[in-house]
Design a protein around this motif. Structure first.
Motif, mmCIF file in Angstrom:
data_model
loop_
_atom_site.group_PDB
_atom_site.id
_atom_site.type_symbol
_atom_site.label_atom_id
_atom_site.label_comp_id
_atom_site.label_asym_id
_atom_site.label_seq_id
_atom_site.Cartn_x
_atom_site.Cartn_y
_atom_site.Cartn_z
ATOM 1 N N LEU A 221 0.832 -1.194 0.000
ATOM 2 C CA LEU A 221 0.000 0.000 0.000
ATOM 3 C C LEU A 221 0.870 1.249 0.000
ATOM 4 N N LEU A 222 0.570 2.179 -0.903
ATOM 5 C CA LEU A 222 1.283 3.449 -1.016
ATOM 6 C C LEU A 222 0.331 4.594 -0.728
ATOM 7 N N LEU A 223 0.735 5.520 0.121
ATOM 8 C CA LEU A 223 0.012 6.771 0.358
ATOM 9 C C LEU A 223 0.827 7.884 -0.276
ATOM 10 N N VAL A 238 -1.080 0.739 -5.091
ATOM 11 C CA VAL A 238 -0.449 -0.488 -4.612
ATOM 12 C C VAL A 238 0.829 -0.725 -5.404
ATOM 13 N N LEU A 239 1.920 -0.956 -4.707
ATOM 14 C CA LEU A 239 3.209 -1.181 -5.336
ATOM 15 C C LEU A 239 3.146 -2.400 -6.257
ATOM 16 N N VAL A 245 -4.287 4.853 -9.563
ATOM 17 C CA VAL A 245 -4.211 5.611 -8.310
ATOM 18 C C VAL A 245 -5.581 6.202 -8.024
ATOM 19 N N ARG A 246 -5.984 6.145 -6.759
ATOM 20 C CA ARG A 246 -7.288 6.690 -6.375
ATOM 21 C C ARG A 246 -7.111 7.865 -5.415
ATOM 22 N N PRO A 271 -4.190 -4.879 0.815
ATOM 23 C CA PRO A 271 -3.891 -3.458 1.042
ATOM 24 C C PRO A 271 -5.122 -2.629 1.363
ATOM 25 N N GLU A 272 -6.282 -2.998 0.814
ATOM 26 C CA GLU A 272 -7.472 -2.182 1.053
ATOM 27 C C GLU A 272 -7.984 -2.319 2.479
ATOM 28 N N SER A 273 -7.527 -3.324 3.214
ATOM 29 C CA SER A 273 -8.005 -3.521 4.579
ATOM 30 C C SER A 273 -7.136 -2.827 5.617
ATOM 31 N N CYS A 274 -6.003 -2.234 5.190
ATOM 32 C CA CYS A 274 -5.094 -1.587 6.136
ATOM 33 C C CYS A 274 -5.729 -0.332 6.732
#
Length: 369
Positions: A221-223, A238-239, A245-246, A271-274
């Motif tokens: 997961l990338l912010l 996501v790497l 990108v959202r 990653p979406e659950s982090c």
């Protein structure tokens, strides 16, 4: 994870200025403080966070530190200190020795120009090495300042002016830097095991300014922050993924700055659950935000008293630990449980992605205002 907090407190004799950095495994933290109890002098302070209760150990030297010194906790409990001494950048490791402070000098770096100086990067994943950036007019040098064999070593030179610094894996091999080159800022990945080989990482459009803020090695997961939607917005990707990108609308707050500082670990392949913790700054003050990519809601929570704003870490089971310091409790950790809809796993885990960085280039911009 690691977090940096900078805070100015009221003139009540307590800490007046704080830089707070946590090791990647959450065991230790360090900051430079000034308080009346130490003769109104600046000194490093180490926090131990992995025991039953947090506690702090002051590490004053033979003379007060300058307020522009910086500190970094190491995995073995020692604290790296970076001092500007005349025209050099000097580094040493500090550790408690009974009633005093031991110091192991590591050497110094003489900058290429008088204006240049080194800036410490966030703690490396293993915690046994520390790195710093020296930014020049046309290139940036990456220095290993602790953990080498012969003092500070220049390990890579990257074309362009670099800033930021986010570790992409748990081995300390891949480092993401925000590189300004030809008038644009894009994030690149630097491979420390391949002589500093540079790979594009974030390039949403050719014209956009794209910066990486946080990365979770477990899920990829990338912010990030980018002006690709027309103005600077928080987004996520996501790497190694080919998904776009959202830019969630819920992370866009009027008249407030929203900055992510911690990602929930251990959510492998999801990653979406982090759960993501965010610092929210506005004219009314500073408070806490909690969000996860699978949700469409930003939970806004009051910050605990004395929170060292912008610092904290998640446990694997979804509890956010926030370091706090008040006059009554100068070393404490507040525990904030994630809202019920945050820790739930994503309904369908994504398939494993490529382990090497893949540029997030030319991605459709979802979540546009």
């Amino acid at each position: 994870m690691t977090a940096l907090a900078i805070e100015t407190a009221a003139g009540d004799g307590a800490v007046r200025h704080t830089e707070f950095t946590i090791t990647a495994d959450g065991s230790y933290a360090a900051r430079l403080v000034r308080g009346e109890g130490a003769g109104d002098r600046w000194f490093p302070e180490r926090w131990t966070l992995d025991g039953p209760e947090p506690y702090a150990v002051p590490l004053p030297g033979n003379q007060p530190e300058e307020p522009d010194a910086s500190v970094l906790p190491m995995a073995d409990g020692r604290v790296l200190i970076h001092r500007r001494v005349a025209d050099r950048d000097a580094f040493a490791l500090l550790y408690p020795t009974g009633p005093g402070t031991g110091e192991l000098a590591l050497g110094a770096v003489t900058p290429d120009t008088p204006e240049q100086h080194l800036a410490l990067l966030p703690p490396s994943p293993g915690g046994s090495c520390a790195y710093a950036l020296a930014v020049g007019p046309d290139s940036t040098a990456l220095w290993l300042v602790a953990g080498g064999s012969f003092g500070p070593e220049r390990v890579a030179v990257v074309k362009g002016r670099c800033s930021g610094g986010v570790w992409l894996d748990r081995t300390g091999r891949l480092l993401a830097l925000d590189r300004e080159l030809d008038g644009r800022t894009k994030t690149v990945a630097v491979d420390l095991e391949r002589g500093g080989e540079v790979t594009p990482l974030l390039q949403i459009t050719e014209e956009s300014e794209d910066r990486l803020l946080l990365a979770d090695p477990d899920t990829g997961l990338l912010l990030l922050r980018s002006d690709a939607p027309g103005h600077h917005r928080l987004g996520w990707g996501v790497l190694g993924s080919t998904l776009p990108v959202r830019f969630p609308e819920c992370l866009r707050l009027p008249d407030a700055a929203v900055t992510p500082f911690a990602v929930q670990p251990g959510q492998v392949l999801m990653p979406e659950s982090c759960a993501v913790a965010l610092r929210i700054d506005a004219a009314a003050g500073t408070w806490l935000g909690v969000w996860r990519p699978a949700g469409r809601r930003l939970h806004q929570l009051a910050a605990p008293e004395g929170w060292l704003a912008g610092s904290g870490l998640w446990t694997r089971d979804g509890v956010l630990r926030l370091p706090c310091s008040t006059e009554a409790a100068p070393c404490s950790v507040a525990r904030v449980a994630a809202p019920p809809d945050l820790p739930r796993p994503a309904p369908v885990p994504p398939k494993p992605q490529a382990p090497r960085p893949v540029p997030l280039a030319q991605s459709p911009l979802t979540g546009r205002a």
